[in-house]
Design an enzyme around this catalytic site. Structure first.
Site, short mmCIF file in Angstrom:
data_model
loop_
_atom_site.label_atom_id
_atom_site.label_comp_id
_atom_site.label_asym_id
_atom_site.label_seq_id
_atom_site.Cartn_x
_atom_site.Cartn_y
_atom_site.Cartn_z
N HIS A 57 3.58 24.20 62.52
CA HIS A 57 4.26 24.01 61.24
C HIS A 57 3.67 24.98 60.22
O HIS A 57 2.48 25.27 60.26
CB HIS A 57 4.10 22.57 60.74
CG HIS A 57 5.08 22.21 59.66
ND1 HIS A 57 4.94 22.65 58.37
CD2 HIS A 57 6.23 21.49 59.69
CE1 HIS A 57 5.95 22.18 57.64
NE2 HIS A 57 6.75 21.49 58.42
N LYS A 60 11.24 10.22 60.04
CA LYS A 60 11.24 9.87 58.62
C LYS A 60 11.23 8.35 58.47
O LYS A 60 11.75 7.66 59.35
CB LYS A 60 12.48 10.46 57.93
CG LYS A 60 12.69 11.96 58.14
CD LYS A 60 11.68 12.79 57.39
CE LYS A 60 12.00 14.29 57.56
NZ LYS A 60 11.07 15.14 56.80
#
EC number: 4.1.1.39
Length: 475
Positions: free
Chosen positions: A294, A175
């Site tokens: 994902h 992140k």
């Protein structure tokens, strides 16, 4: 047209429209071992009987159309048609039914999830006679399972490649997910891996944007992996997202990852598509790459209770198409996931044979006949206080992935990774000593804090963080 064909087409043909249930509702049918079985949650329009609604689903997802056609006489509909063979009302719901449909295996191309989904989940979901339609589960027969390669490697081969046993694997999504330069991104990867994580991860929407082109990211992440491996003596990896706008570009990125010698790549299998995913899975097996999956976009498909496709079906499809990891919810974090239902499809991902268990949403017994298993990935809003519950819920064959729960540590990325690794090792040791993680979890973490200042700092930061909302995904 030959006289013989003319005769066959004309004899017995009567133009017009007839009820689907006359042909496609067959409650006397005994299912075959080779049938693909589907459980649909059907909400008919007012005035439409459940038998007609269930038959319409069977018809429109197999051989039927809205009117009788003369070419029906040129084939054997009894051989190829789908059949609604059982209907039961949904407890506690008005005008909702579980309709069971059997499809003959000859309707489907071998080794193609794309073709299977195009048939079973195609136009029928927009059918006007239905107010809503949800595919709850599929039974894939062994005869069809054996036409698929499945995961590139599977759970045991991955553990052997990594030389890591007896505990869940630890990961972290880097992140902020967008905006970092490739070099700063690689630095974050290195710090997390050096601190004790097994994997770091590209977020699902990190592809090749102007601020960080894919080739630069791959190079800096590879450097981070090798440096962390040299310092820790452990095998490390970063999920390099190979998802791209074309299959050719996707494979090009996977080839570059292989040339760098990294162990794993990643794909967004729903937005990328099953054809692309299966192609990548085949490449990964042939070239020794693990494949992380994902599930971006899944909630658009699976979150509504009465319409769409349940994630257990998407999970089964992924095991057939190919992937070594897939995100599966956390039960305890910020993303949707009810415990029993989540564990139901986690078992469908990992185990060879899963018994029917309606209490966990499993409508059919599933035999995977040695198709390799997939590691479930728990990710989304989890931190060190969740570690006992995650270890107890998911067990050893899983990946526990802490993004903000690593990078949000007050002392930085590496201490955040240390905190997670210490918490995990403490929970695994306590479990192996016979302690009850569900009851003693917080105490186990507090004890570990005494000899890990990094863990103590993490516990202080996230002691009040909870995500307590009622799950939408209920039976």
């Amino acid at each position: 047209m030959s006289p013989q064909t003319e005769t066959k087409a004309s004899v017995g043909f009567k133009a017009g429209v007839k009820d689907y249930k006359l042909t496609y509702y067959t409650p006397e049918y005994e299912t075959k071992d080779t049938d693909i079985l589907a459980a649909f949650r059907v909400t008919p329009q007012p005035g439409v009987p459940p038998e007609e609604a269930g038959a319409a689903v069977a018809a429109e997802s197999s051989t039927g159309t809205w009117t009788t056609v003369w070419t029906d006489g040129l084939t054997s509909l009894d051989r190829y048609k789908g059949r609604c063979y059982h209907i039961e009302p949904v407890a506690g719901e008005e005008n909702q039914y579980i309709c069971y449909v059997a499809y003959p295996l000859d309707l489907f191309e071998e080794g193609s999830v794309t073709n299977m989904f195009t048939s079973i989940e195609g136009n029928v979901f927009g059918f006007k006679a239905l107010r809503a339609l949800r595919l709850e589960d599929l039974r894939i027969p062994p005869a069809y399972v054996k036409t698929f390669q499945g995961p590139p490697h599977g759970i045991q081969v991955e553990r052997d490649k990594l030389n890591k046993y007896g505990r869940p694997l630890l990961g972290c999504t880097i992140k902020p997910k967008l905006g970092l330069s490739a070099k700063n991104y690689g630095r974050a990867v290195y710090e997390c891996l050096r601190g004790g994580l097994d994997f770091t991860k590209d977020d699902e929407n990190v592809n090749s944007q102007p601020f960080m082109r894919w080739r630069d990211r791959f190079l800096f992440c590879a450097e981070a992996i090798y440096k962390a491996q040299a310092e820790t003596g452990e095998x490390k990896g970063h999920y390099l997202n190979a998802t791209a706008g074309t299959c050719e570009e996707m494979i090009k990125r996977a080839v570059f990852a292989r040339e760098l010698g990294v162990p794993i790549v990643m794909h967004d299998y729903l937005t990328g598509g099953f054809t692309a995913n299966t192609s990548l899975a085949h490449y990964c097996r042939d070239n020794g790459l693990l494949l992380h999956i994902h599930r971006a976009m899944h909630a658009v498909i699976d979150r509504q209770k009465n319409h769409g496709i349940h994630f257990r079906v998407l999970a089964k499809a992924l095991r057939m198409s190919g992937g070594d990891h897939i995100h599966s919810g956390t039960v305890v974090g910020k993303l949707e996931g009810e415990r029993d239902i989540t564990l139901g499809f986690v078992d469908l991902l990992r185990d060879d044979f899963i018994e029917k268990d309606r209490s966990r949403g499993i409508y059919f017994t599933q035999d995977w006949v040695s198709l390799p298993g997939v590691l479930p990935v728990a990710s989304g809003g989890i931190h060190v206080w969740h570690m006992p519950a995650l270890t107890e819920i998911f067990g050893d064959d899983s990946v526990l992935q802490f993004g903000g729960g690593t990078l949000g540590h007050p002392w930085g990325n590496a201490p955040g990774a240390v905190a997670n690794r210490v918490a995990l090792e403490a929970c695994v040791q306590a479990r192996n000593e016979g302690r009850d993680l569900a009851r003693e979890g917080n105490e186990i973490i507090r004890e570990a804090c005494k000899w890990s200042p990094e863990l103590a700092a993490a516990c202080e930061v996230w002691k009040e963080i909870k995500f307590e909302f009622q799950a939408m995904d209920t039976l």
